[in-house]
Design an enzyme around this catalytic site. Structure first.
Site, PDB file in Angstrom:
ATOM      1  N   GLU A   1      19.730  26.114  39.386  1.00 42.05           N
ATOM      2  CA  GLU A   1      19.019  24.488  39.429  1.00 42.05           C
ATOM      3  C   GLU A   1      19.751  24.421  39.866  1.00 42.05           C
ATOM      4  O   GLU A   1      19.782  22.948  40.669  1.00 42.05           O
ATOM      5  CB  GLU A   1      18.000  24.725  38.454  1.00 42.05           C
ATOM      6  CG  GLU A   1      16.977  25.933  38.172  1.00 42.05           C
ATOM      7  CD  GLU A   1      17.195  26.234  36.974  1.00 42.05           C
ATOM      8  OE1 GLU A   1      18.149  26.693  37.567  1.00 42.05           O
ATOM      9  OE2 GLU A   1      16.552  26.852  36.789  1.00 42.05           O
TER      10      GLU A   1
ATOM     11  N   GLU B   1      36.963  42.238  59.082  1.00 41.19           N
ATOM     12  CA  GLU B   1      36.022  42.176  57.334  1.00 41.19           C
ATOM     13  C   GLU B   1      34.519  41.827  57.568  1.00 41.19           C
ATOM     14  O   GLU B   1      33.931  41.092  56.537  1.00 41.19           O
ATOM     15  CB  GLU B   1      37.233  41.430  56.739  1.00 41.19           C
ATOM     16  CG  GLU B   1      38.356  41.549  55.891  1.00 41.19           C
ATOM     17  CD  GLU B   1      39.040  40.968  54.461  1.00 41.19           C
ATOM     18  OE1 GLU B   1      38.207  40.330  54.188  1.00 41.19           O
ATOM     19  OE2 GLU B   1      40.381  40.521  54.997  1.00 41.19           O
TER      20      GLU B   1
ATOM     21  N   GLU C   1      46.905  34.581  38.324  1.00 40.48           N
ATOM     22  CA  GLU C   1      45.625  34.279  37.191  1.00 40.48           C
ATOM     23  C   GLU C   1      45.603  34.989  35.940  1.00 40.48           C
ATOM     24  O   GLU C   1      45.265  35.034  34.879  1.00 40.48           O
ATOM     25  CB  GLU C   1      44.368  34.481  38.152  1.00 40.48           C
ATOM     26  CG  GLU C   1      43.836  33.493  39.136  1.00 40.48           C
ATOM     27  CD  GLU C   1      43.398  33.888  39.623  1.00 40.48           C
ATOM     28  OE1 GLU C   1      42.227  34.211  39.146  1.00 40.48           O
ATOM     29  OE2 GLU C   1      43.168  33.098  40.683  1.00 40.48           O
TER      30      GLU C   1
ATOM     31  N   GLY D   1      43.625  38.809  57.445  1.00 36.88           N
ATOM     32  CA  GLY D   1      42.178  39.604  56.868  1.00 36.88           C
ATOM     33  C   GLY D   1      41.043  39.483  57.735  1.00 36.88           C
ATOM     34  O   GLY D   1      40.883  40.300  58.797  1.00 36.88           O
TER      35      GLY D   1
ATOM     36  N   ASP E   1      45.355  43.452  49.114  1.00 41.60           N
ATOM     37  CA  ASP E   1      45.465  42.044  48.710  1.00 41.60           C
ATOM     38  C   ASP E   1      46.060  41.569  46.721  1.00 41.60           C
ATOM     39  O   ASP E   1      44.725  42.201  46.500  1.00 41.60           O
ATOM     40  CB  ASP E   1      44.328  40.878  48.961  1.00 41.60           C
ATOM     41  CG  ASP E   1      44.235  41.342  50.547  1.00 41.60           C
ATOM     42  OD1 ASP E   1      44.810  40.486  51.092  1.00 41.60           O
ATOM     43  OD2 ASP E   1      43.305  40.892  51.086  1.00 41.60           O
TER      44      ASP E   1
ATOM     45  N   CYS F   1      46.179  32.360  55.012  1.00 39.63           N
ATOM     46  CA  CYS F   1      45.458  33.161  54.014  1.00 39.63           C
ATOM     47  C   CYS F   1      43.941  33.214  55.185  1.00 39.63           C
ATOM     48  O   CYS F   1      44.216  33.398  56.428  1.00 39.63           O
ATOM     49  CB  CYS F   1      43.948  32.251  53.556  1.00 39.63           C
ATOM     50  SG  CYS F   1      43.892  33.171  51.763  1.00 39.63           S
TER      51      CYS F   1
ATOM     52  N   TRP G   1      38.948  39.322  38.598  1.00 41.05           N
ATOM     53  CA  TRP G   1      37.370  38.766  38.984  1.00 41.05           C
ATOM     54  C   TRP G   1      36.152  39.356  38.172  1.00 41.05           C
ATOM     55  O   TRP G   1      35.122  39.355  39.336  1.00 41.05           O
ATOM     56  CB  TRP G   1      37.396  38.842  40.497  1.00 41.05           C
ATOM     57  CG  TRP G   1      38.592  37.279  41.109  1.00 41.05           C
ATOM     58  CD1 TRP G   1      38.940  36.434  39.663  1.00 41.05           C
ATOM     59  CD2 TRP G   1      39.007  36.711  42.442  1.00 41.05           C
ATOM     60  NE1 TRP G   1      39.934  35.545  40.464  1.00 41.05           N
ATOM     61  CE2 TRP G   1      39.507  36.172  41.821  1.00 41.05           C
ATOM     62  CE3 TRP G   1      38.820  37.542  43.621  1.00 41.05           C
ATOM     63  CZ2 TRP G   1      40.436  35.857  43.118  1.00 41.05           C
ATOM     64  CZ3 TRP G   1      39.383  36.848  44.485  1.00 41.05           C
ATOM     65  CH2 TRP G   1      41.006  35.597  44.502  1.00 41.05           C
TER      66      TRP G   1
ATOM     67  N   CYS H   1      48.197  34.352  47.475  1.00 37.36           N
ATOM     68  CA  CYS H   1      48.014  32.974  47.454  1.00 37.36           C
ATOM     69  C   CYS H   1      47.848  31.919  46.940  1.00 37.36           C
ATOM     70  O   CYS H   1      47.038  31.290  46.178  1.00 37.36           O
ATOM     71  CB  CYS H   1      46.245  32.299  48.750  1.00 37.36           C
ATOM     72  SG  CYS H   1      44.756  33.952  47.755  1.00 37.36           S
TER      73      CYS H   1
ATOM     74  N   HIS I   1      43.087  26.107  54.939  1.00 40.19           N
ATOM     75  CA  HIS I   1      41.658  25.408  53.974  1.00 40.19           C
ATOM     76  C   HIS I   1      41.618  24.277  54.889  1.00 40.19           C
ATOM     77  O   HIS I   1      40.480  23.183  55.049  1.00 40.19           O
ATOM     78  CB  HIS I   1      42.257  25.090  53.130  1.00 40.19           C
ATOM     79  CG  HIS I   1      42.791  26.098  51.738  1.00 40.19           C
ATOM     80  ND1 HIS I   1      44.116  26.370  51.417  1.00 40.19           N
ATOM     81  CD2 HIS I   1      41.750  26.576  51.221  1.00 40.19           C
ATOM     82  CE1 HIS I   1      44.282  27.307  51.475  1.00 40.19           C
ATOM     83  NE2 HIS I   1      42.689  27.362  50.716  1.00 40.19           N
TER      84      HIS I   1
HETATM   85  N1  GLN Z   1      41.730  40.099  53.491  1.00 38.72           N
HETATM   86  C1  GLN Z   1      41.361  38.486  52.395  1.00 38.72           C
HETATM   87  C2  GLN Z   1      41.233  37.961  53.566  1.00 38.72           C
HETATM   88  O1  GLN Z   1      41.840  37.703  54.191  1.00 38.72           O
HETATM   89  C3  GLN Z   1      42.419  38.001  51.480  1.00 38.72           C
HETATM   90  C4  GLN Z   1      40.896  36.717  50.912  1.00 38.72           C
HETATM   91  C5  GLN Z   1      42.565  35.848  50.103  1.00 38.72           C
HETATM   92  O2  GLN Z   1      43.374  35.706  49.481  1.00 38.72           O
HETATM   93  N2  GLN Z   1      41.494  35.470  48.926  1.00 38.72           N
HETATM   94  O3  GLN Z   1      39.754  36.840  53.916  1.00 38.72           O
HETATM   95 ZN    ZN Z   2      44.749  34.470  50.560  1.00 36.96          ZN
END
Ligand code: GLN
Ligand code: ZN
Length: 758
Positions: free
Chosen positions: A17, A483, A604, A431, A598, A725, A560, A642, A693
């Site tokens: 919400e 993808e 992390e 990708g 990847d 990325c 994740w 990344c 980005h």
């Molecule tokens: N292969 C993924 C993409 O291109 C890699 C994404 C990532 O690095 N988080 O979306």
């Molecule tokens: Zn990435």
């Protein structure tokens, strides 16, 4: 008998919400008052769910982030926002979180080793603190009006400073402590005036490798806060603080909270000679994971602590419940057997109440609950849904050679050059290509059963053909399929693997209004059949240029997801690795000559304490190699990460032995490649030449400049040219323009740096 409390509750709402309200407000389709109304309603709802507790948390709610709430409460708004000394309004609060036309937002970074991200406070030598927003006090009054006993929850002063960043060099943010403490005192006094008896000060920084000056500061800081107002409960979590037991026991606070799930053994260091004047809150229920508590075992632990502490024992979840979904009950589509093993926030609070009752009235009073818990424990331990003998046998039979490519990199590189026939400075992408409206719609319709398998496949094939055509026209060297079929890089694989379960509404806040719905890995993992071969194979049939297979790595899938707690994480990672290995081998058999695995979440996974890094990096790198090493030497393995802080884990990255690693660089600059040079990183590298980005199209000269910088550090025969990325969040026009420039930059490099290729 034991006081029960919780350290915090998820704020986003069982149906997200808060997300909906925030996004409507940001989009201008809802008034601020509506957003505030939603906030009030959620707080009340969440308190009602917790009303069985002796103390309910207040101040765990935030419209964006709890650290940002602290910045607002402490009047610590960075000067660059030009907001003067006045208390933040909610509009301005969002400016700090989201940026303005002239100021970038506060940085976001991961909250310890969780998947939650907080906004990073910024400090300067002359940073001042002063009483800021009064939201916390208003929320305390709301809770009092509901006849609850509120326990305000604040980030403690040392963790607040430690998690911030200095905006200038040559100054230590610890210097700000004397200026910060009076504001905390003032807050505590005001809370006392409202009738608050206990305040929880979170100091999770205690689970990190704190420099000694910071550790030493705890004594004086808490000395300054003692007596300022209500009793203080200092909360540690996410790790052991056993090595700080003497320090903590001597602090002038009225209680300590320990995470007995992450670090059960630390109890010994505290129970031995626990001071008479303090309560000890025991975090016995896992606030970080979704598994149902073994109540019999937890009750035994509680009883043992109770024998020592008596009335001074408190019971709680291990940490804030922010990190788990709200309610399991409505998950109607979950396999009932798996559902029986789970507990979300609401269920965890029920478990807490049962433990309390058991402690108060004896085992007999909770006999039925204990029996149900035993049953769940037993069924989970024995379930064929979890235990796949074939997977266990395979894991046990692994040999050294299964983790290693056959030939060393230089020999492999020569064979791959021959097979792939790429120019120097080869170009590729990471990708994904733009996820257009049509692609999303086809996926959603397919999921809802509104279009059949055939129509769905046609839609995906069309997206693949289009991606391949564009890449050929642009003159890229190593192509990808784009993808289109993936909604999420972990979910896509999890849904096709055995041992994974998915929820309908198991949302967890990532930051602000952004939520994730992590898969639940409950059992032994295996791959019933190929997962990507159809799509990659189709792409490869559309072109004579090589197409790169695209997989998510075992460590990222692990990181994740909610991971089973009945075996070490390393064992689960290796099981996933074997499943990915099967896919890698199938791709190779289908004629795919380059395969990317990847691992954006590799870093992390690092433990909070440095002395545990080595152990993690060892099994994590092995998981990657296990996934990758089944191929012949002429098949090229890529990986992608990344983030740009590589310096301290370069040996582990080299240890992955990927033929090519593509990395994000544009945010940190090519300077980060110095670390690769100094370390003599042996294999090929594709440093991202532009930031994906932003929708801005980068100038070709800028990319050439970056490549020149990279070529000064990395031998040019080992350099690749690619973006930072994946491109799924971008639009096609800017992608085409940016990639055209990138290809031109690579061509310029080839002219300037002729290298003999085999
Ligand atoms: N292969 C993924 C993409 O291109 C890699 C994404 C990532 O690095 N988080 O979306
Ligand atoms: Zn990435």
């Amino acid at each position: 008998m034991a006081v029960t409390h919780s350290l915090g509750f998820p704020r986003i709402g069982a149906r997200r919400e808060l997300k909906a309200a925030l996004e409507s407000y940001w989009a201008g389709t809802a008034e601020l008052a509506e957003l505030q109304q939603t906030g009030r309603r959620l707080r009340e709802q969440h308190w009602r769910l917790q009303c069985g507790l002796d103390l309910v948390p207040v101040g765990d709610f935030a419209f964006y982030d709890q650290m940002l709430n602290m910045i607002a409460l402490l009047g610590a708004v960075p000067e660059r926002f030009g907001l003067g000394g006045q208390a933040l309004t909610l509009e301005r609060y969002f400016q700090l979180a989201r940026g303005t036309s002239t100021q970038s937002a506060l940085a976001l970074t991961k909250w310890f080793d969780t998947n939650y991200h907080y906004l990073v406070p910024e400090f300067q030598r002359d940073t001042r603190f002063e009483p800021g927003t009064s939201w916390l006090f208003e929320e305390v009054e709301e809770a009092l009006a509901l006849r609850l006993r509120p326990k305000p929850v604040l980030i403690g002063p040392l963790t607040f400073l430690y998690l911030g960043r200095a905006r200038e060099t040559g100054f230590d943010r610890l210097e700000l402590l004397p200026r910060l403490l009076p504001v905390y005192r003032d807050i505590l006094r005001r809370l006392q005036d409202l009738g608050v008896q206990w305040v929880q000060l979170d100091e999770p920084a205690l689970a990190l490798d704190l420099p000694s000056a910071w550790l030493d500061a705890y004594g004086s800081a808490y000395g300054a806060l003692a007596g300022a107002g209500p009793k203080l409960l200092l909360a540690s979590y996410f790790g052991s603080v056993a090595d700080r037991a003497a320090l903590l026991k001597a602090l002038p606070v009225a209680g300590l909270h320990l995470d007995a799930v992450r670090a059960p053994r630390q109890l010994d260091a505290f129970l031995a000679d626990y001071p008479d004047d303090k309560v000890l809150s025991l975090g016995l229920i896992d606030g970080r994971n979704v598994w149902r508590t073994d109540l019999r075992q937890a009750l035994e632990r509680a009883a043992a602590a109770h024998a020592v502490l008596g009335e001074r024992l408190w019971l709680a979840p291990s940490c804030s419940l922010l990190h788990v979904p709200v309610d399991l009950e409505p998950e109607a589509a979950l396999d009932p057997a798996v559902k029986e093993w789970l507990a979300f926030a609401v269920q965890k609070l029920e478990e807490l109440a049962i433990l309390d009752k058991g402690l108060r009235l004896g085992k007999g009073a909770i006999a039925a609950e204990l029996e149900a818990s035993d049953r769940a424990v037993r069924l989970r331990a024995e379930s064929p849904r979890i235990h796949d003998p074939a997977v266990k046998v395979r894991l046990q039979g692994l040999k050294e050679a299964d983790f290693r490519r056959q030939a060393p990199f230089p020999e492999r590189a020569a064979l791959q050059r021959e097979r792939l026939r790429l120019p120097s400075f080869p170009t590729t992408t990471i990708g994904s290509f733009p996820q257009t409206q049509e692609i999303r719609r086809a996926r959603a319709d397919h999921r809802k059963g509104e279009i059949g398998q055939e129509a769905y496949r046609d839609a995906m094939r069309q997206a693949i053909r289009e991606a391949v055509r564009v890449q050929e026209e642009l003159g890229l060297d190593l192509l990808v399929h784009g993808e289109a079929e993936r909604n999420d890089m972990v979910e896509y694989f999890g849904e096709q693997l055995a041992g994974f379960a998915f929820t309908a509404n198991g949302w967890v806040q990532s930051y602000g209004s952004r939520c994730v719905k992590p898969p639940i890995i409950y059992g032994d993992v295996s791959r019933p059949g190929p997962m990507t071969v159809e799509w990659i194979g189709y792409a490869q049939r559309q072109t004579r240029r090589p197409v790169k297979g695209m997989l998510t790595g075992p460590v990222t899938i692990l990181q994740w997801s909610f991971v089973r707690d009945d075996q070490p994480r390393s064992a689960t990672a290796w099981q996933i690795a074997l499943a990915i290995r099967d896919e890698v081998e199938d791709l190779e058999r289908a004629g795919v000559a380059a395969i990317q695995i990847d691992e954006p979440a590799f870093r992390e996974g690092l433990p909070l304490r440095r002395d545990e890094w080595g152990g993690y990096l060892d099994w994590a790198a092995k998981a990657f190699r296990l996934a990758a090493a089944g191929v012949g030497d002429d098949t090229q393995i890529h990986t992608h990460m990344c983030y740009s802080e590589f310096g301290d884990i370069l040996p582990a990255i080299a240890d992955l032995d990927a033929d090519v690693i593509t990395i994000e660089t544009s945010r940190a600059g090519m300077g980060l490649l110095d670390a690769f040079r100094d370390f003599r990183y042996p294999n090929a590298i594709g440093p991202g030449v532009y930031d994906i980005h932003s929708p801005r199209v980068p100038a070709t000269e800028a990319m050439v400049g970056l490549l020149e910088q990279a070529a000064a550090v990395i031998p040019s025969e080992r350099l690749w040219v690619n973006p930072d990325c994946g491109l799924k969040t971008r639009g096609w026009p800017e992608v085409e323009q940016s990639l055209a420039g990138m290809v031109a930059a690579a061509k310029a490099m080839r002219q300037r740096n002729p290298v003999a290729t085999g």
